[in-house]
Structure formats: structure tokens, C-alpha cells
Write a protein that holds these residues in place. Structure first.
Motif, PDB file in Angstrom:
ATOM      1  N   GLU A 174      32.820 -15.838  42.664  1.00 51.61           N
ATOM      2  CA  GLU A 174      34.125 -15.826  43.632  1.00 51.61           C
ATOM      3  C   GLU A 174      34.028 -15.760  45.055  1.00 51.61           C
TER       4      GLU A 174
ATOM      5  N   ASP B  43      33.571 -16.491  48.738  1.00 55.36           N
ATOM      6  CA  ASP B  43      33.836 -17.722  49.728  1.00 55.36           C
ATOM      7  C   ASP B  43      32.600 -17.344  50.981  1.00 55.36           C
TER       8      ASP B  43
ATOM      9  N   LYS C  39      32.543 -24.225  41.123  1.00 58.51           N
ATOM     10  CA  LYS C  39      33.158 -23.103  40.455  1.00 58.51           C
ATOM     11  C   LYS C  39      33.460 -23.487  39.107  1.00 58.51           C
TER      12      LYS C  39
END
Length: 191
Positions: free
Chosen positions: A104, A106, A163
Motif C-alpha cells: 500500500e 505510495d 495492487k
């Protein structure tokens, strides 16, 4: 597909030879001495660098599998202008339970310095051919050492995170783990 046999003692070589006969895109390399995970991956990398036209590496361990038949196309469709791609995975445990892991982060700098062992693996990423780093061959858990060297060899701005679950990590085969056997051998040698 390049399959490196690390001196297996079961019938896996015969199975692979049947695929080689049917599909010339499948290549079998048989190690003449035990190379373990890192060394066997290096054998495959070297073979691909010398003999095959391709753009990216991805690794699949012998007891794991891709989530479905569309995964490689999905990965390929998302590789544009990418040096390294992170893949989501599903873990299957000996008790039958499963867990999904999707990166997760970024900020990819944070990703690479996190201490999450799951992400320090060769098989949860795809690496552009000119950015691949060879694996250490003289240590247990070579993936962890390799992952940090690999991170130093890519531009963090050119890392993509897919993802989605692409890889299935089969943890039901922990009794036959090469790393476990090597660790036990090393411990016995130090007693």
C-alpha cells in the motif's frame, strides 16, 4: 519459461522434459551441483541474458503458482516505462487459511526500507532486464540481501505497484523448505 533444476530427486525433471518436447518456449537447465535458490536463479538469469530476447524477469518458486491464467498478460499490460513492478500476493498457510498482501506504500522509498519480510522476495516483483541484480549464493534468505541491492539499482520513480493478487505463495510446504534445511545444517555445523 526457463526452469532450473537444482538436482531434484523426484520426477519433476521428467515432467518438465515433457513440456520442453511440446513447447519450444520452455527451457530446462539442470545444475551439475547444488546451487540452492540464489545460485539457481543466477543460472537462469545468465541463460536468459545470453540466449533469449525478452524485456523483464519474473520468478516463480517451484511450490507456488500464478493466481490465474490471465496474470502474465495483466502484468505485461502494466509494464510501460517501468523498471520494477511490485505484485500483490495471496499466502496459503498449512491450516488452510489465506492472507492477501498488497503493498500500500505510495512512497517507494518507504517501501524499500520497510522491514516487511514478505516484500523482500524475488517473486513479488518484475524487474526490467537491464536492471536485474544477481543473487548472493552464500547466505540463507538471499532474497532479503538481494532485494536491497535490487532497490539500489532502480530509479524509485520508475517503480510501479500492481495492487492486485498475482502470485500465490504456498506456505503449506514448509517442511520441505530449502532454507529450513540449510539453516538446520548450518546450526548443526556450528554446534
Amino acid at each position: 519459461i526457463i526452469i532450473v533444476d537444482d538436482m531434484s530427486t523426484d520426477t519433476s525433471v521428467e515432467t518438465v522434459e515433457n513440456y520442453v518436447e511440446k513447447d519450444k518456449r520452455v527451457h530446462l537447465i539442470r545444475n551439475s551441483r547444488k546451487r540452492y535458490n540464489g545460485g539457481s536463479r543466477n543460472v537462469g538469469i545468465e541463460y536468459a541474458q545470453q540466449f533469449k530476447k525478452f524485456d523483464y524477469y519474473c520468478f516463480l518458486d517451484s511450490d507456488d503458482w500464478w493466481k490465474d491464467e490471465n496474470v502474465l498478460q495483466k502484468i505485461n499490460d502494466n509494464l510501460w516505462d517501468c523498471e520494477l513492478m511490485l505484485l500483490g500476493l495471496e499466502m496459503i498457510f498449512p491450516d488452510g487459511t489465506t492472507q492477501i498482501k498488497i503493498n500500500e506504500y505510495d512512497n517507494y522509498k518507504d517501501f524499500f526500507i520497510c522491514d516487511n519480510k514478505t516484500w523482500c522476495t524475488a517473486w513479488s516483483r518484475v524487474i526490467r532486464k537491464d536492471k536485474i541484480v544477481y543473487f548472493p549464493e552464500s547466505c540463507i534468505m538471499e532474497d532479503r540481501t538481494w532485494a536491497y541491492e535490487q532497490a539500489d539499482n532502480v530509479s524509485l520513480e520508475n517503480v510501479r505497484n500492481l495492487k492486485e493478487v498475482c502470485y500465490v505463495w504456498n506456505r503449506t510446504n514448509t517442511n520441505n523448505s530449502v532454507s529450513l534445511a540449510r539453516c538446520e545444517k548450518q546450526v548443526r555445523g556450528n554446534i
